[in-house]
Scaffold this motif. Structure first.
Motif, short mmCIF file in Angstrom:
data_model
loop_
_atom_site.label_atom_id
_atom_site.label_comp_id
_atom_site.label_asym_id
_atom_site.label_seq_id
_atom_site.Cartn_x
_atom_site.Cartn_y
_atom_site.Cartn_z
N VAL A 1 0.87 -1.18 0.00
CA VAL A 1 0.00 0.00 0.00
C VAL A 1 0.90 1.23 0.00
CG1 VAL A 1 -1.75 1.32 1.23
CG2 VAL A 1 -1.90 -1.18 1.16
N ILE A 2 0.75 2.03 -1.04
CA ILE A 2 1.55 3.24 -1.23
C ILE A 2 0.68 4.45 -0.92
CG2 ILE A 2 2.80 4.62 -2.93
CD1 ILE A 2 3.05 1.86 -4.53
N ALA A 3 1.17 5.32 -0.07
CA ALA A 3 0.45 6.57 0.22
C ALA A 3 0.72 7.56 -0.90
CB ALA A 3 0.92 7.14 1.56
N ALA A 4 -0.33 8.02 -1.54
CA ALA A 4 -0.21 9.05 -2.57
C ALA A 4 -0.74 10.34 -1.95
CB ALA A 4 -1.01 8.67 -3.81
N ILE A 5 0.08 11.38 -1.98
CA ILE A 5 -0.30 12.62 -1.29
C ILE A 5 -0.56 13.75 -2.28
CG2 ILE A 5 0.82 11.98 0.86
CD1 ILE A 5 3.18 13.81 0.03
N LYS A 6 -1.57 14.55 -1.96
CA LYS A 6 -1.95 15.64 -2.85
C LYS A 6 -1.92 17.02 -2.19
CE LYS A 6 -6.72 14.38 -2.04
NZ LYS A 6 -7.94 13.86 -2.57
N ASP A 7 -1.49 17.06 -0.91
CA ASP A 7 -1.37 18.34 -0.22
C ASP A 7 -0.53 18.15 1.05
OD1 ASP A 7 -3.14 17.19 1.72
OD2 ASP A 7 -4.87 18.05 0.68
N ASP A 8 -0.25 19.27 1.73
CA ASP A 8 0.59 19.22 2.93
C ASP A 8 -0.05 18.42 4.05
OD1 ASP A 8 2.65 20.68 1.79
OD2 ASP A 8 1.94 22.61 2.56
#
Length: 192
Positions: A14-21
């Protein structure tokens, strides 16, 4: 192919994909060892990567989504290598993969599997001597099992799935049908 990257994906599916701080702060506190960075600009990306690296995690920058780097020029890959501590790149642009590999970066080539032509493009990329990424990622990640199997057959490299992964069932469906790992911005899934 970077075998060490593949092994890290196998151990951390499971990879965390981040779109903001806010997502960044949450992701670095999870057990996810790999983080896909889906936001930022040429000025902020070094700091975002530094936060991830200082937490001991792998930082993968999605070049297409970084303002100022979202072009088809190899210089954007050079910028990531020379100005950040990123481990690798994600892109939909196959021409950037070769340069990233020359520079020793991990590589993820993203495909949007929305029709049969997308599947043909995966097959073509594999046959035309284009530099092979370490892995490909198909979106949306909730595609039918038969599509995952077809992509696996067409690709010489492992397959990830991302996009619309909303719960444990979506993760297990993808993993049970041949996907190596999944990426998601859904913070609840990061905790699985």
């Amino acid at each position: 192919m970077h075998r060490d990257f593949i092994e890290k994906l196998e151990a951390n599916p499971v990879i965390a994909a981040i779109k903001d701080d806010k997502g960044l702060e949450k992701a670095i506190k999870t057990d996810c060892e790999i983080i896909f960075i889906l936001y930022g600009d040429v000025c902020t990306i070094p700091g975002i990567v530094e936060r991830i690296k200082s937490s001991g995690k792998i930082a993968m920058v999605h070049l297409d989504l970084i303002a100022g780097l979202n072009n088809t020029k190899e210089i954007s890959v050079d910028f990531i290598k020379n100005n950040t501590k990123a481990d690798g790149i994600i892109t939909t642009k196959g021409n950037l993969i070769g340069r990233a590999k020359e520079l020793g970066l991990y590589t993820v080539l993203r495909y949007f599997v929305i029709d049969s032509m997308a599947l043909v493009n995966i097959e073509k990329q594999d046959r035309h001597g284009v530099s092979q990424p370490d892995v490909i990622e198909i979106l949306p990640g909730i595609v039918l099992p038969k599509i995952i199997k077809r992509v696996n057959k067409a690709s010489r490299v492992p397959v990830l799935a991302g996009g619309l992964i909303g719960d444990r069932d979506d993760v297990m469906n993808a993993l049970n049908n041949g996907v190596l790992a999944v990426s998601t911005t859904n913070e609840e899934v990061w905790e699985l």
